[in-house]
Design a protein around this motif. Structure first.
Motif, mmCIF file in Angstrom:
data_model
loop_
_atom_site.group_PDB
_atom_site.id
_atom_site.type_symbol
_atom_site.label_atom_id
_atom_site.label_comp_id
_atom_site.label_asym_id
_atom_site.label_seq_id
_atom_site.Cartn_x
_atom_site.Cartn_y
_atom_site.Cartn_z
ATOM 1 N N UNK A 103 1.081 -1.161 -0.219
ATOM 2 C CA UNK A 103 0.065 -0.248 0.391
ATOM 3 C C UNK A 103 0.931 0.906 0.299
ATOM 4 N N UNK A 104 1.982 1.580 0.936
ATOM 5 C CA UNK A 104 2.919 2.187 0.649
ATOM 6 C C UNK A 104 3.328 2.480 -0.849
ATOM 7 N N UNK A 105 3.608 1.694 -1.351
ATOM 8 C CA UNK A 105 4.155 1.494 -2.780
ATOM 9 C C UNK A 105 2.996 2.439 -3.942
ATOM 10 N N UNK A 106 1.514 1.941 -3.128
ATOM 11 C CA UNK A 106 0.734 2.647 -4.218
ATOM 12 C C UNK A 106 -0.007 4.112 -3.719
ATOM 13 N N UNK A 107 0.492 4.480 -3.113
ATOM 14 C CA UNK A 107 0.509 5.811 -1.888
ATOM 15 C C UNK A 107 1.370 6.948 -2.510
ATOM 16 N N UNK A 108 2.896 6.219 -2.839
ATOM 17 C CA UNK A 108 4.333 6.839 -3.940
ATOM 18 C C UNK A 108 3.633 6.667 -4.956
ATOM 19 N N UNK A 109 3.273 5.529 -5.714
ATOM 20 C CA UNK A 109 2.163 5.765 -6.754
ATOM 21 C C UNK A 109 1.207 6.845 -7.655
ATOM 22 N N UNK A 110 0.455 7.057 -6.766
ATOM 23 C CA UNK A 110 -0.933 7.509 -7.563
ATOM 24 C C UNK A 110 -0.180 9.128 -6.529
ATOM 25 N N UNK A 111 1.087 8.993 -5.756
ATOM 26 C CA UNK A 111 1.357 10.158 -5.410
ATOM 27 C C UNK A 111 0.049 11.083 -3.555
ATOM 28 N N UNK A 112 -0.830 10.191 -2.787
ATOM 29 C CA UNK A 112 -1.943 9.681 -2.422
ATOM 30 C C UNK A 112 -1.413 10.651 -1.205
#
Length: 211
Positions: free
Chosen positions: A135-144
């Motif tokens: 999920x941390x990787x997704x946060x970085x990817x989507x710049x959330x």
């Protein structure tokens, strides 16, 4: 007599009058068409709001047993509906084979961007910390700005600690039940994964769901 005089005048000056009459008729048609479009738009918007309200209310009427019977996609749609119910905007489901670790994205009511990972696991399973790393990787990817992990089971102790350390909002089964029944998402933020109980509580959990 006056009517006849008026007709004579109209006939005499018809070449001067008819452009104005034609313009007035055209304006009337445009105005009528504009009013009809405005009225149709209002009706469509009203029906859309009613539909969305009904959908949002329906999002909190499912029992946890019904949620457990959902597919992963249905659970993601439910989580998206709950987000919309609580005032989140630009909410959309992005889960799939190439979802980059995210299932739902959008914006919280305060405007911050969010990314949500949804796991509709059996209650007997446990969320491991490696799944929160995804999920941390997704946060970085989507710049959330905010990462939220929603599960139908409990988090392991390491994953609960990992969530607290990295500012991930961890919504375990008990908290999801509260959210599903009407508790606003922002009310769960201060809890952030806590409330899973002590050793005795976890033993009762295993007795309840482990059969």
């Amino acid at each position: 007599m006056a009517g006849g005089t008026a007709l004579l005048l109209v006939a005499a000056f018809w070449s001067l009058i008819w452009p104005y009459l034609a313009a007035a008729a055209a304006l009337g048609l445009v105005g009528g068409a504009g009013w009809w479009l405005w009225r149709t738009d209002r009706l469509v918007r009203t029906r859309d709001r009613a539909w969305r309200t009904a959908e949002a209310l329906d999002a909190g009427r499912r029992t946890l047993a019904e949620v457990d019977a959902m597919s992963g996609t249905e659970f993601e749609e439910l989580v998206a509906d709950l987000c919309r119910r609580d005032g989140c905007t630009e909410v959309r489901r992005v889960g799939g084979s190439h979802d980059n670790g995210a299932d739902v994205v959008g914006r919280l009511p305060d405007g911050r961007s969010m990314v949500v990972q949804c796991k509709r696991y059996a209650p007997t399973r446990t969320i491991a910390s490696r799944e929160l790393r995804d999920l941390l990787g997704a946060q970085v990817h989507f710049r959330a700005q905010v990462a939220i992990f929603v599960a139908t089971t409990r988090f392991s102790r390491p994953s609960e600690t990992f969530a607290a350390q990295h500012g991930i909002l961890a919504v375990h089964r008990d908290h999801f039940g509260l959210w599903n029944n009407g508790t606003p998402l922002h009310s769960l933020t201060p809890l952030n994964g806590r409330g899973q109980g002590d050793t005795a509580h976890r033993a009762r959990w295993r007795d309840t769901y482990g059969k």
